[in-house]
Enzyme design. Structure first.
Site, PDB file in Angstrom:
ATOM      1  N   ASN A 130       0.962  -0.925   0.088  1.00  0.00           N
ATOM      2  CA  ASN A 130      -0.054   0.138   0.004  1.00  0.00           C
ATOM      3  C   ASN A 130       1.321   1.238  -0.161  1.00  0.00           C
ATOM      4  O   ASN A 130       1.270   1.171   0.903  1.00  0.00           O
ATOM      5  CB  ASN A 130      -0.499  -0.157   1.226  1.00  0.00           C
ATOM      6  N   TRP A 131       1.731   2.236  -1.328  1.00  0.00           N
ATOM      7  CA  TRP A 131       2.251   2.785  -1.510  1.00  0.00           C
ATOM      8  C   TRP A 131       1.193   4.326  -1.155  1.00  0.00           C
ATOM      9  O   TRP A 131       2.319   5.243  -0.607  1.00  0.00           O
ATOM     10  CB  TRP A 131       2.147   3.488  -2.728  1.00  0.00           C
ATOM     11  N   LYS A 132       0.179   4.217  -0.494  1.00  0.00           N
ATOM     12  CA  LYS A 132      -0.687   5.314   0.066  1.00  0.00           C
ATOM     13  C   LYS A 132      -0.578   7.142  -0.673  1.00  0.00           C
ATOM     14  O   LYS A 132      -0.354   5.976  -1.688  1.00  0.00           O
ATOM     15  CB  LYS A 132       0.252   5.552   1.409  1.00  0.00           C
ATOM     16  N   HIS A 162      -9.181   1.720   5.107  1.00  0.00           N
ATOM     17  CA  HIS A 162      -7.872   1.941   5.101  1.00  0.00           C
ATOM     18  C   HIS A 162      -8.344   2.683   6.877  1.00  0.00           C
ATOM     19  O   HIS A 162      -9.465   4.130   7.384  1.00  0.00           O
ATOM     20  CB  HIS A 162      -6.771   2.111   3.870  1.00  0.00           C
ATOM     21  N   GLU A 203      -6.983   5.146   7.723  1.00  0.00           N
ATOM     22  CA  GLU A 203      -7.048   6.385   7.268  1.00  0.00           C
ATOM     23  C   GLU A 203      -8.440   6.805   6.414  1.00  0.00           C
ATOM     24  O   GLU A 203      -8.740   7.965   7.226  1.00  0.00           O
ATOM     25  CB  GLU A 203      -5.999   6.378   6.558  1.00  0.00           C
ATOM     26  N   GLU A 243      -5.616  -4.633  11.117  1.00  0.00           N
ATOM     27  CA  GLU A 243      -4.595  -3.052  11.082  1.00  0.00           C
ATOM     28  C   GLU A 243      -4.680  -2.250  12.504  1.00  0.00           C
ATOM     29  O   GLU A 243      -5.534  -1.394  12.379  1.00  0.00           O
ATOM     30  CB  GLU A 243      -4.680  -2.251   9.493  1.00  0.00           C
ATOM     31  N   GLY A 297       3.309   2.810  11.111  1.00  0.00           N
ATOM     32  CA  GLY A 297       3.708   3.809  10.487  1.00  0.00           C
ATOM     33  C   GLY A 297       4.284   4.678  11.956  1.00  0.00           C
ATOM     34  O   GLY A 297       5.253   5.316  11.971  1.00  0.00           O
ATOM     35  N   SER A 304       3.515  -1.302  10.534  1.00  0.00           N
ATOM     36  CA  SER A 304       5.304  -1.294  10.495  1.00  0.00           C
ATOM     37  C   SER A 304       5.510  -3.311  10.382  1.00  0.00           C
ATOM     38  O   SER A 304       6.279  -3.545  11.102  1.00  0.00           O
ATOM     39  CB  SER A 304       5.321  -1.096  11.880  1.00  0.00           C
ATOM     40  N   GLY A 359       2.692  -0.844   4.531  1.00  0.00           N
ATOM     41  CA  GLY A 359       2.577   0.544   3.920  1.00  0.00           C
ATOM     42  C   GLY A 359       4.530   1.092   3.596  1.00  0.00           C
ATOM     43  O   GLY A 359       4.728   0.792   2.636  1.00  0.00           O
ATOM     44  N   GLY A 360       4.771   2.211   4.912  1.00  0.00           N
ATOM     45  CA  GLY A 360       6.212   2.973   4.434  1.00  0.00           C
ATOM     46  C   GLY A 360       7.480   1.429   3.604  1.00  0.00           C
ATOM     47  O   GLY A 360       8.349   1.238   2.762  1.00  0.00           O
TER      48      GLY A 360
HETATM   49  P1  13P Z   1       3.121   0.432   7.802  1.00  0.00           P
HETATM   50  O1  13P Z   1       3.598  -0.691   7.080  1.00  0.00           O
HETATM   51  O2  13P Z   1       3.791   1.912   7.305  1.00  0.00           O
HETATM   52  O3  13P Z   1       2.686   0.993   9.514  1.00  0.00           O
HETATM   53  O4  13P Z   1       1.563   0.659   7.162  1.00  0.00           O
HETATM   54  C1  13P Z   1       0.136   0.084   7.420  1.00  0.00           C
HETATM   55  C2  13P Z   1      -0.828   0.163   6.507  1.00  0.00           C
HETATM   56  O5  13P Z   1      -1.633   1.086   6.977  1.00  0.00           O
HETATM   57  C3  13P Z   1      -0.603  -0.906   5.554  1.00  0.00           C
HETATM   58  O6  13P Z   1      -1.491  -0.530   4.946  1.00  0.00           O
END
Ligand code: 13P
Length: 256
Positions: A9-11, A96, A98, A168, A174, A214, A235-236
């Site tokens: 997930n590149w956001k 998600h 967010e 999640e 994050g 994470s 994510g990251g």
């Molecule tokens: P991180 O891996 O950056 O913690 O993000 C997780 C996430 O929200 C994936 O959708």
């Protein structure tokens, strides 16, 4: 046996140029690996470029980060399922945390989108998870149950099988603070028990439940070796092509 599914997930990261730059090293590291399903989820603006690059790549699929529940019409700024299908998108991340916390998406909205995705034969990745305050208040199971009942309401057993659930925990996203493998396994086992109760055991057994929060190369093997963890939503760490390939390959190793 559930095939594990690792998604990036590149956001709101990765321009078209950066997307192009990602794939060369990533595909090189990944090779012809097929034992784990790999999904790249770029921002909308990079979907066409990613689709073009992946056109002849069999082992990497494309996903979108969100979608409208509406088919078409006067919804400025929204993207429909048909628009995604045209770009060879196969998966769509819905609800998600967010989207839920920053953009006010409720279980009801997520549920409408989930039905719209299935109607368009897109596979939804539906995200659920508790906040830190909810965990500290011993509300984890109550929150997950509410989100499962609300977001997945009305799905047939066949549709549920084609749905991926991403657990999640909001406090792990994050933050560098990963859930312990046991915390994650406990939540995943609870989710599967709920699916058994609300649908049936055979269906619940087929649903893939990803962990997100994470995930990085160093903690992948331990998390992915838990019995009810069927993949990761990253994510990251998914922005780095070699690091993300390492996460996939660490998961492949467990399958052998
Ligand atoms: P991180 O891996 O950056 O913690 O993000 C997780 C996430 O929200 C994936 O959708």
């Amino acid at each position: 046996m559930r095939k594990k599914i690792i998604a990036a997930n590149w956001k709101m990261n990765m321009t078209v140029g950066e997307t192009e730059g990602f794939f060369k090293p990533f595909l090189l590291e990944l090779g012809g690996e097929k034992q784990v399903e790999v999904v790249i989820v770029p921002p909308f603006t990079s979907l066409a470029k990613a689709g073009e690059i992946l056109r002849n790549v069999q082992n990497v699929k494309l996903g979108a980060q969100n979608m409208s529940a509406e088919k078409s019409g006067a919804f400025t700024g929204e993207i429909s399922a048909a628009m995604l299908r045209e770009l060879f998108v196969r998966y769509v991340v819905l609800g998600h945390s967010e989207r839920r916390t920053i953009f006010g998406e409720t279980d009801e909205i997520v549920n409408k989108k989930t039905h719209a995705a299935h109607a368009a034969t897109l596979r939804p990745i539906v995200c659920i998870g508790e906040t830190l305050a909810e965990r500290d208040g011993n509300q984890v199971e109550a929150v997950l149950e509410k989100q499962i009942r609300g977001s997945l309401a009305g799905l047939s057993a066949d549709q549920l099988e084609e749905t991926v659930i991403a657990y999640e925990p909001v406090w792990a996203i994050g933050t560098g603070r990963t859930a312990t493998p046991q915390q994650a396994q406990d939540a995943h086992a609870f989710i599967r028990r709920k699916l058994t109760e609300l649908w049936d055991a055979a269906t619940a057994d087929k649903v893939r439940i990803q962990y997100g929060g994470s995930v990085k190369p160093a903690n992948t093997a331990e998390l992915m070796s838990q019995p009810d963890i069927d993949g990761a939503l990253v994510g990251g760490a998914s922005l780095d092509p070699r690091g993300f390939a390492e996460i996939v390959l660490a998961t492949v190793k467990l399958a052998n």
